[in-house]
Design a protein around this motif. Structure first.
Motif, PDB file in Angstrom:
ATOM      1  N   LEU A  64      34.165  53.662  49.634  1.00 50.14           N
ATOM      2  CA  LEU A  64      33.922  52.887  48.425  1.00 50.14           C
ATOM      3  C   LEU A  64      35.102  53.006  47.465  1.00 50.14           C
ATOM      4  O   LEU A  64      35.514  52.006  46.849  1.00 50.14           O
ATOM      5  N   SER A  65      35.661  54.192  47.332  1.00 51.90           N
ATOM      6  CA  SER A  65      36.814  54.394  46.457  1.00 51.90           C
ATOM      7  C   SER A  65      38.022  53.593  46.926  1.00 51.90           C
ATOM      8  O   SER A  65      38.740  52.993  46.120  1.00 51.90           O
ATOM      9  N   ALA A  69      39.387  50.660  44.456  1.00 52.39           N
ATOM     10  CA  ALA A  69      40.724  50.910  43.911  1.00 52.39           C
ATOM     11  C   ALA A  69      41.732  49.872  44.383  1.00 52.39           C
ATOM     12  O   ALA A  69      42.547  49.373  43.598  1.00 52.39           O
ATOM     13  N   SER A  70      41.695  49.531  45.655  1.00 56.24           N
ATOM     14  CA  SER A  70      42.653  48.559  46.190  1.00 56.24           C
ATOM     15  C   SER A  70      42.422  47.170  45.605  1.00 56.24           C
ATOM     16  O   SER A  70      43.377  46.434  45.346  1.00 56.24           O
ATOM     17  N   ARG A  71      41.163  46.813  45.354  1.00 55.78           N
ATOM     18  CA  ARG A  71      40.865  45.505  44.766  1.00 55.78           C
ATOM     19  C   ARG A  71      41.368  45.431  43.327  1.00 55.78           C
ATOM     20  O   ARG A  71      41.944  44.419  42.915  1.00 55.78           O
ATOM     21  N   PHE A  72      41.176  46.486  42.550  1.00 54.70           N
ATOM     22  CA  PHE A  72      41.644  46.477  41.171  1.00 54.70           C
ATOM     23  C   PHE A  72      43.166  46.528  41.091  1.00 54.70           C
ATOM     24  O   PHE A  72      43.766  45.888  40.220  1.00 54.70           O
ATOM     25  N   ALA A  73      43.786  47.291  41.974  1.00 53.93           N
ATOM     26  CA  ALA A  73      45.246  47.371  41.960  1.00 53.93           C
ATOM     27  C   ALA A  73      45.879  46.098  42.495  1.00 53.93           C
ATOM     28  O   ALA A  73      46.941  45.679  42.033  1.00 53.93           O
ATOM     29  N   GLY A  74      45.243  45.460  43.470  1.00 54.16           N
ATOM     30  CA  GLY A  74      45.827  44.283  44.094  1.00 54.16           C
ATOM     31  C   GLY A  74      45.767  43.032  43.249  1.00 54.16           C
ATOM     32  O   GLY A  74      46.498  42.068  43.507  1.00 54.16           O
ATOM     33  N   ILE A  98      38.975  53.081  33.799  1.00 58.43           N
ATOM     34  CA  ILE A  98      37.647  53.218  33.185  1.00 58.43           C
ATOM     35  C   ILE A  98      36.695  52.166  33.728  1.00 58.43           C
ATOM     36  O   ILE A  98      35.548  52.473  34.094  1.00 58.43           O
ATOM     37  N   TYR A  99      37.162  50.923  33.794  1.00 54.29           N
ATOM     38  CA  TYR A  99      36.274  49.846  34.239  1.00 54.29           C
ATOM     39  C   TYR A  99      35.888  50.011  35.707  1.00 54.29           C
ATOM     40  O   TYR A  99      34.718  49.850  36.079  1.00 54.29           O
ATOM     41  N   SER A 100      36.866  50.321  36.545  1.00 59.96           N
ATOM     42  CA  SER A 100      36.575  50.469  37.973  1.00 59.96           C
ATOM     43  C   SER A 100      35.770  51.724  38.250  1.00 59.96           C
ATOM     44  O   SER A 100      34.897  51.737  39.132  1.00 59.96           O
ATOM     45  N   VAL A 145      34.529  61.319  41.157  1.00 63.96           N
ATOM     46  CA  VAL A 145      35.565  60.999  40.176  1.00 63.96           C
ATOM     47  C   VAL A 145      36.919  61.537  40.626  1.00 63.96           C
ATOM     48  O   VAL A 145      37.955  60.862  40.513  1.00 63.96           O
ATOM     49  N   GLU A 146      36.910  62.745  41.153  1.00 65.91           N
ATOM     50  CA  GLU A 146      38.141  63.376  41.636  1.00 65.91           C
ATOM     51  C   GLU A 146      38.810  62.526  42.706  1.00 65.91           C
ATOM     52  O   GLU A 146      40.015  62.221  42.628  1.00 65.91           O
ATOM     53  N   ILE A 147      38.044  62.127  43.703  1.00 67.19           N
ATOM     54  CA  ILE A 147      38.592  61.324  44.794  1.00 67.19           C
ATOM     55  C   ILE A 147      39.017  59.950  44.295  1.00 67.19           C
ATOM     56  O   ILE A 147      40.078  59.429  44.672  1.00 67.19           O
ATOM     57  N   TYR A 148      38.194  59.359  43.422  1.00 64.16           N
ATOM     58  CA  TYR A 148      38.528  58.006  42.971  1.00 64.16           C
ATOM     59  C   TYR A 148      39.788  57.984  42.105  1.00 64.16           C
ATOM     60  O   TYR A 148      40.629  57.087  42.255  1.00 64.16           O
TER      61      TYR A 148
END
Length: 248
Positions: A64-65, A69-74, A98-100, A145-148
């Motif tokens: 899930l992370s 993460a890839s969708r928000f960064a891309g 924060i949003y993701s 949170v750590e992994i994300y």
């Protein structure tokens, strides 16, 4: 910050990121809750779930992370330079994180509520141990949170999202492998993807003769809990600093 968060909402509302997060969470729940519950399983159902959920999180939460993460960064791949010219890079990083991250936490809340509802529907015996599940929820949020934060930072630093995907996949495999080697706790302690197992506080034994599983409480690894919190903070500041210094 509210304006930046609203911008992230506007940019991602038609990307169906939350829908994908819910879909992954639903698949994880179907996997974890599916099965035939005999009398013994119903009697120890609440403890059984506390034993199984860390394994489930080790499999699905890193996935899930990676996806979120890839969708928000891309989204900003082709317009990062223009975007950073109209807003501070540190604000962009914080707003996206924060949003993701709120999507990740909402997925965990959906999992928590779904397990409770499923337990009631299946007929798990006894009182719902709210204090143990509150502890479980706390020990799940921190590794999540750590992994994300780590995965998000890597995704924001690399234009090619195949790189963070590969790093996350390898890490998830190592974390899952570490759960099956309880005699070597240093393996799951040394990789962030193994911290779901490192913070597990319910153990289980299976009797080959009676085919009945028994579950029991174990000592809580407060040291790893503190380490996980410190790593959350460290990943945030390191990732943010590297992103601000990154040439776009």
């Amino acid at each position: 910050m509210k304006r930046y968060l609203f911008c992230e909402y506007k940019k991602t509302r038609r990307k169906y990121i939350f829908v994908m997060a819910v879909a992954i969470t639903a698949v994880a729940l179907c996997w974890g809750l599916y099965g035939k519950y005999n009398e013994s399983a119903l009697k120890s159902g609440w403890m059984m779930m506390l034993y199984q959920l860390p394994l489930l999180n080790t499999i699905f939460m890193p996935l899930l992370s990676i996806v979120v993460a890839s969708r928000f960064a891309g989204i900003e791949t082709s317009m990062m330079k223009q975007l950073c010219s109209v807003m501070p890079k540190q604000r962009l990083y914080d707003a996206k994180l924060i949003y993701s991250l709120s999507i990740i936490l909402l997925s965990l809340l959906i999992q928590f509520v779904s397990v409770y509802i499923a337990g009631r529907c299946f007929g798990f015996s006894g009182r719902f141990p709210i204090e143990l599940y509150a502890l479980y929820f706390m020990f799940t949020i921190v590794p999540a949170v750590e992994i994300y934060v780590f995965q998000f930072s890597v995704s924001m630093l690399f234009k090619n999202q195949a790189v963070p995907f590969f790093i996350g996949a390898i890490g998830e495999f190592i974390g899952l492998f570490a759960l099956f080697l309880p005699q070597y706790p240093w393996i799951r302690n040394s990789v962030i993807w193994g911290h779901y197992g490192a913070l597990q506080f319910v153990g289980g034994d299976w009797d080959k003769v009676t085919r009945i599983s028994t579950f029991y409480l174990m000592d809580i690894n407060w040291v790893m809990f503190a380490v996980s919190i410190l790593l959350c903070v460290a990943f945030y500041f390191i990732g943010r600093t590297l992103f601000v210094r990154k040439e776009v």
